[in-house]
Design a protein around this motif. Structure first.
Motif, PDB file in Angstrom:
ATOM      1  N   LYS A  70      44.863  60.585  30.492  1.00 25.33           N
ATOM      2  CA  LYS A  70      45.339  59.594  31.442  1.00 25.33           C
ATOM      3  C   LYS A  70      44.283  59.443  32.525  1.00 25.33           C
ATOM      4  O   LYS A  70      43.706  60.430  32.988  1.00 25.33           O
ATOM      5  CB  LYS A  70      46.665  60.038  32.065  1.00 25.33           C
ATOM      6  CG  LYS A  70      47.812  60.122  31.089  1.00 25.33           C
ATOM      7  CD  LYS A  70      48.986  60.878  31.690  1.00 25.33           C
ATOM      8  CE  LYS A  70      49.464  60.301  33.002  1.00 25.33           C
ATOM      9  NZ  LYS A  70      50.595  61.060  33.568  1.00 25.33           N
ATOM     10  N   GLU A  83      49.959  59.133  41.859  1.00 27.93           N
ATOM     11  CA  GLU A  83      50.595  59.537  40.612  1.00 27.93           C
ATOM     12  C   GLU A  83      51.996  60.078  40.882  1.00 27.93           C
ATOM     13  O   GLU A  83      52.953  59.736  40.182  1.00 27.93           O
ATOM     14  CB  GLU A  83      49.749  60.589  39.912  1.00 27.93           C
ATOM     15  CG  GLU A  83      50.370  61.195  38.671  1.00 27.93           C
ATOM     16  CD  GLU A  83      50.389  60.279  37.469  1.00 27.93           C
ATOM     17  OE1 GLU A  83      50.886  60.702  36.411  1.00 27.93           O
ATOM     18  OE2 GLU A  83      49.917  59.126  37.585  1.00 27.93           O
ATOM     19  N   THR A 113      47.664  65.571  31.771  1.00 29.53           N
ATOM     20  CA  THR A 113      48.698  65.105  30.850  1.00 29.53           C
ATOM     21  C   THR A 113      49.816  66.117  30.693  1.00 29.53           C
ATOM     22  O   THR A 113      50.912  65.763  30.247  1.00 29.53           O
ATOM     23  CB  THR A 113      48.086  64.807  29.474  1.00 29.53           C
ATOM     24  OG1 THR A 113      47.418  65.985  28.994  1.00 29.53           O
ATOM     25  CG2 THR A 113      47.084  63.678  29.553  1.00 29.53           C
ATOM     26  N   PRO A 158      49.256  51.837  35.753  1.00 25.89           N
ATOM     27  CA  PRO A 158      50.289  52.789  35.373  1.00 25.89           C
ATOM     28  C   PRO A 158      51.610  52.085  35.125  1.00 25.89           C
ATOM     29  O   PRO A 158      51.976  51.150  35.829  1.00 25.89           O
ATOM     30  CB  PRO A 158      50.380  53.706  36.607  1.00 25.89           C
ATOM     31  CG  PRO A 158      49.940  52.846  37.737  1.00 25.89           C
ATOM     32  CD  PRO A 158      48.921  51.884  37.170  1.00 25.89           C
ATOM     33  N   THR A 215      45.697  63.644  24.502  1.00 27.04           N
ATOM     34  CA  THR A 215      45.997  62.417  25.227  1.00 27.04           C
ATOM     35  C   THR A 215      45.402  62.496  26.624  1.00 27.04           C
ATOM     36  O   THR A 215      45.560  63.491  27.319  1.00 27.04           O
ATOM     37  CB  THR A 215      47.516  62.207  25.332  1.00 27.04           C
ATOM     38  OG1 THR A 215      48.060  62.162  24.023  1.00 27.04           O
ATOM     39  CG2 THR A 215      47.836  60.917  26.058  1.00 27.04           C
ATOM     40  N   ARG A 247      43.085  57.003  36.160  1.00 28.39           N
ATOM     41  CA  ARG A 247      43.476  56.066  37.206  1.00 28.39           C
ATOM     42  C   ARG A 247      42.240  55.734  38.024  1.00 28.39           C
ATOM     43  O   ARG A 247      41.472  56.623  38.398  1.00 28.39           O
ATOM     44  CB  ARG A 247      44.557  56.680  38.113  1.00 28.39           C
ATOM     45  CG  ARG A 247      45.047  55.753  39.238  1.00 28.39           C
ATOM     46  CD  ARG A 247      45.935  54.666  38.672  1.00 28.39           C
ATOM     47  NE  ARG A 247      46.298  53.672  39.676  1.00 28.39           N
ATOM     48  CZ  ARG A 247      47.438  53.672  40.362  1.00 28.39           C
ATOM     49  NH1 ARG A 247      48.325  54.629  40.163  1.00 28.39           N
ATOM     50  NH2 ARG A 247      47.716  52.725  41.216  1.00 28.39           N
TER      51      ARG A 247
END
Length: 608
Positions: A266, A382, A308, A27, A264, A268
C-alpha cells in the motif's frame, strides 16, 4: 501476421493500467468504521454474561452494517477470523448462543451475526449495538486460561473493520467453585470470589483491516526517519517541468531476498511544501533539503509505503537507521519516490486533483526532520481515513538526539522566520480552491503541533488581512499542544476564527514539554497547557490520553484523539455531536470537552 483485434486489446490494456496507476494513491473511503468496542462482565446475571457494546459510524450512503463476532483462543492473538483448524487439531472455542436485538443468527462455523440499521436512511450516523454473551454459551478446554472477543464489520459484501479485545479470563476462573460444607450438619454452599479486583469495562481499539488478521506487536516509534538510499544504477526523478502534475506510478521499495514477491503493498502520496534551503535537485529529501532557511517556497511529493499488516492506530513503526524498510510492517519513503514541482505544477495538482476536494495541511513542531514529518502525516491520514490531498509544510527544524535549550532556541528562531512562507502556501491553496468549479470546491484543513502553532497562527493572521470580508477558505483548524504564549494566542485566535469553520484547541495540563517552554520563557504560560476560553474556540482536554513520556505527542499517537479528529475533519462534527461517542462534556467553569479516562480489566495488562 498481427491479429486484427490485438492492437485494440493492447490499447484497452494500456488504458486500464494507466487508470490503475493513477488511482493507486486514492485510498478507498470505508463505508463504516468502529468507533468504540467495550466489554462489561455482569456476574450478577444468571447465568453470568459479558455485555459487548459496539459503536459504529455509518458513512453517508450506508444504512446498515453486519457484525460477525467470535470468542477465540487467546494463544492465537488477534487472529480471530482464522480459517477452520486442520483435521485433528483442537477446535477453536466459539460462541454457541448469544442474545441481541435485531435479526441475529449463527453461521455453520459458529460465528454470531447481527445486522444493525440506522434509524434514518442515508448514513452519516452512529449506531449502538449491544450483544449479550452468556458464559454458558462459551465452550472451552480444561487448559483454557484466557480468550478474546473478535468483531468483524461488513457493509454489504465488503469487510470494513476488524477488532479484537484484550485477553479476558475464562469464565471458570472468574468465580471459584462452592466451598465444602463445614461441620457435621449440611449447610448451604458458599461461593467464594477470586481474590482479584472485580472486572471493569475495558475499551478496545479497532485494528485496521489488513489481508492478515495477525496483529504484530506494536513497535515504538522512533524520531529518526533514515533517508532512503537510491538503488545503484537508478537515476533519481528529475524536477517536473512547469505545469506538470504529479502523476505516474512509483515503483515499490526493494524487498529482501527472503520476502515473498506476492506481498501486498500500500502506498500514499504525501505532497510537501517547505522553506528549507536547497542542497541538491536530486536524491532523497535529506539530500535535497537542508536545515537552514531557503530563499523561496519549494514544492514536491513523496511516495510513502503504508504497512499492510494490522497495527494499533497511532503507532508509527519505521525502519531503524541504516536498515531497509519492511513493506508489511513499517512506514517509509519509497526509494525514488521523491519528486520536485515548481509552483505552477503544484497549483495544477491542487486544481485538478481527483483524490478529494479537501486539503489537509500539517505543520510540525520542534525537533522534527523533513522525513519524519512526511511519514507522520502519512500515518495520521491513514488512521483518520482522510481521502483528500495531504500536504506537509516543513520549516527548517533540526532533529537532534537529545534536544537542549540551544537546539530549542535555534528552532524557535527559524519558526519565527517561517510564517511568511506558510502564508504563501495558504494563499496558493485558497486561490486554487476558489478557481475550482463550485461543486468541486473543498476546504483547507490544518493540523498544527507544538511550535508549529506559532507559525500557523501568524500565517493565518496574514491571510486574514488579505482576504475579502466573509471569505472562509479554511475548514477545521486543529491547534494541538500549541507552544504559544497565552497572550499571543488570545491576540491571534480571532483572526484564525474569522477564516475557518471551526477552531479546536487540544491541550493537556500534563504536557511536560510545554512546561519546559514555560520555564524557558520566564514563566510565560503556554496555551497548550490549559483551556483558553475565547469566543469561537472549542477546548478539548487530552489529559486522559497522554501516551508519550513528555505527554506532548498525543495528537498523533493516541487512538481516541485520532478518532475524534476524524469525526471533526472528515465529517465536520461539532464537539457536542461527538458526545458520547468519543468525548465527554463539562460545564465548569465554562463549557469544554474531554476524553474519558482509560480503563483496565482487573490485573490483566492491555496489549497496547
Amino acid at each position: 501476421m498481427t491479429h486484427p483485434r490485438r492492437p485494440l486489446m493492447l490499447l484497452f490494456a494500456c488504458l486500464w493500467l494507466s487508470a490503475s496507476v493513477a488511482s493507486a494513491d486514492r485510498p478507498a473511503e470505508p463505508r463504516a468504521d468502529l468507533l468504540r468496542l467495550t466489554v462489561d462482565t455482569d456476574t450478577s446475571r444468571q447465568p453470568p454474561a459479558d455485555e459487548i457494546t459496539a459503536l459504529v459510524l455509518l458513512q453517508p450512503g450506508v444504512d446498515a452494517v453486519t457484525l460477525e463476532i467470535q470468542a477465540v483462543d487467546d494463544s492465537l492473538g488477534a487472529a480471530a477470523a482464522a480459517p477452520a483448524p486442520a483435521e485433528g487439531a483442537a477446535p477453536l472455542p466459539v460462541i454457541r448462543y448469544m442474545e441481541g436485538d435485531g435479526d441475529a443468527h449463527r453461521d455453520a462455523d459458529g460465528r454470531f451475526l447481527l445486522t444493525a440499521t440506522a434509524s434514518k436512511p442515508g448514513g452519516d450516523a452512529v449506531v449502538k449495538i449491544v450483544i449479550l454473551a452468556p458464559h454458558s454459551a462459551l465452550r472451552f478446554g480444561p487448559d483454557q486460561v484466557t480468550f478474546r472477543y473478535a468483531v468483524t464489520g461488513r457493509a454489504g459484501e465488503d469487510e470494513v473493520f476488524f477488532a479484537s479485545s484484550s485477553p479476558l479470563l475464562a469464565p471458570r476462573l472468574r468465580q471459584a467453585p462452592p466451598a465444602p460444607p463445614v461441620g457435621p450438619a449440611p449447610a448451604p454452599a458458599e461461593v467464594l470470589e477470586v481474590p482479584t479486583p472485580p472486572p471493569a469495562p475495558v475499551e478496545f481499539a479497532p485494528a485496521p483491516m489488513a489481508p492478515s488478521k495477525v496483529t504484530p506487536p506494536p513497535l515504538a516509534p522512533s524520531k529518526v526517519a533514515p533517508a532512503p538510499q537510491a538503488p545503484a544504477g537508478v537515476a533519481p526523478a528529475p524536477m517536473a517541468p512547469a505545469g506538470q502534475g504529479e502523476e505516474g506510478g512509483a515503483t515499490g521499495p526493494p524487498m529482501s531476498p527472503a520476502a515473498s514477491p506476492f506481498i501486498t503493498q500500500k502506498e500514499r502520496t504525501i505532497h510537501v511544501a517547505t522553506n528549507r534551503n536547497v542542497l541538491a535537485w536530486e536524491g532523497t529529501l535529506q539530500e535535497r533539503f537542508g536545515e537552514q532557511l531557503g530563499d523561496a517556497v519549494r514544492y514536491g511529493s513523496c511516495v510513502v509505503n503504508l504497512p499492510t499488516e494490522a497495527r494499533e492506530p497511532g503507532s508509527l513503526p519505521i525502519p531503524r537507521p541504516g536498515e531497509a524498510g519492511d513493506p508489511r510492517r513499517e512506514f517509509f519513503i519509497v526509494d525514488g519516490g521523491v519528486r520536485l514541482l515548481d509552483e505552477a505544477g503544484f497549483r495544477a495538482l491542487v486544481r485538478d486533483t481527483d483524490t478529494g476536494r479537501d486539503v489537509l495541511v500539517y505543520v510540525h513542531g520542534f525537533n522534527t526532520s523533513f522525513d519524519f514529518a512526511v511519514v507522520r502525516l502519512a500515518q495520521v491520514v491513514e488512521d483518520m481515513r482522510f481521502a483528500g490531498l495531504p500536504v506537509a509544510f516543513s520549516w527548517p527544524s533540526r532533529e537532534v538526539g537529545w534536544p537542549g535549550p540551544d537546539a530549542y532556541s535555534r528552532d524557535e528562531l527559524y519558526a519565527d522566520h517561517s510564517y511568511g512562507a506558510l502564508a504563501r502556501v495558504f494563499r496558493t491553496l485558497a486561490a486554487e480552491q476558489a478557481a475550482r468549479p463550485a461543486d468541486r470546491r473543498g476546504k483547507i484543513h490544518v493540523i498544527a503541533h507544538s511550535l508549529g502553532n506559532r507559525v500557523t497562527m501568524r500565517a493565518l493572521s496574514i491571510l486574514d488581512s488579505e482576504l475579502p470580508p466573509g471569505a472562509r477558505p479554511m475548514g477545521q483548524v486543529v491547534l494541538a499542544a500549541p507552544d504559544v504564549s497565552t497572550e499571543e494566542f488570545a491576540r491571534l485566535q480571532p483572526a484564525v476564527g474569522r477564516r475557518a469553520e471551526r477552531v479546536s484547541l487540544y491541550y493537556s495540563p500534563h504536557d511536560r514539554a510545554l512546561w519546559a517552554s514555560f520555564a524557558k520563557h520566564g514563566r510565560e504560560r503556554r496555551a497548550g497547557n490549559s483551556a483558553q476560553f475565547l469566543p469561537g474556540l472549542d477546548n478539548i482536554d487530552a489529559s486522559n490520553v497522554d501516551t508519550s513520556l513528555l505527554g506532548h505527542g498525543y495528537w498523533s499517537d493516541a487512538r481516541m484523539v485520532l478518532r475524534d479528529m476524524r469525526l471533526l475533519i472528515t465529517l465536520g462534527w461539532a464537539p457536542a455531536r461527538r458526545v458520547p461517542h468519543v468525548l465527554e462534556e463539562y460545564d465548569r467553569p465554562q463549557p469544554y470537552w474531554g476524553f474519558p479516562a482509560e480503563r483496565w480489566f482487573g490485573l490483566i495488562p492491555r496489549p497496547w
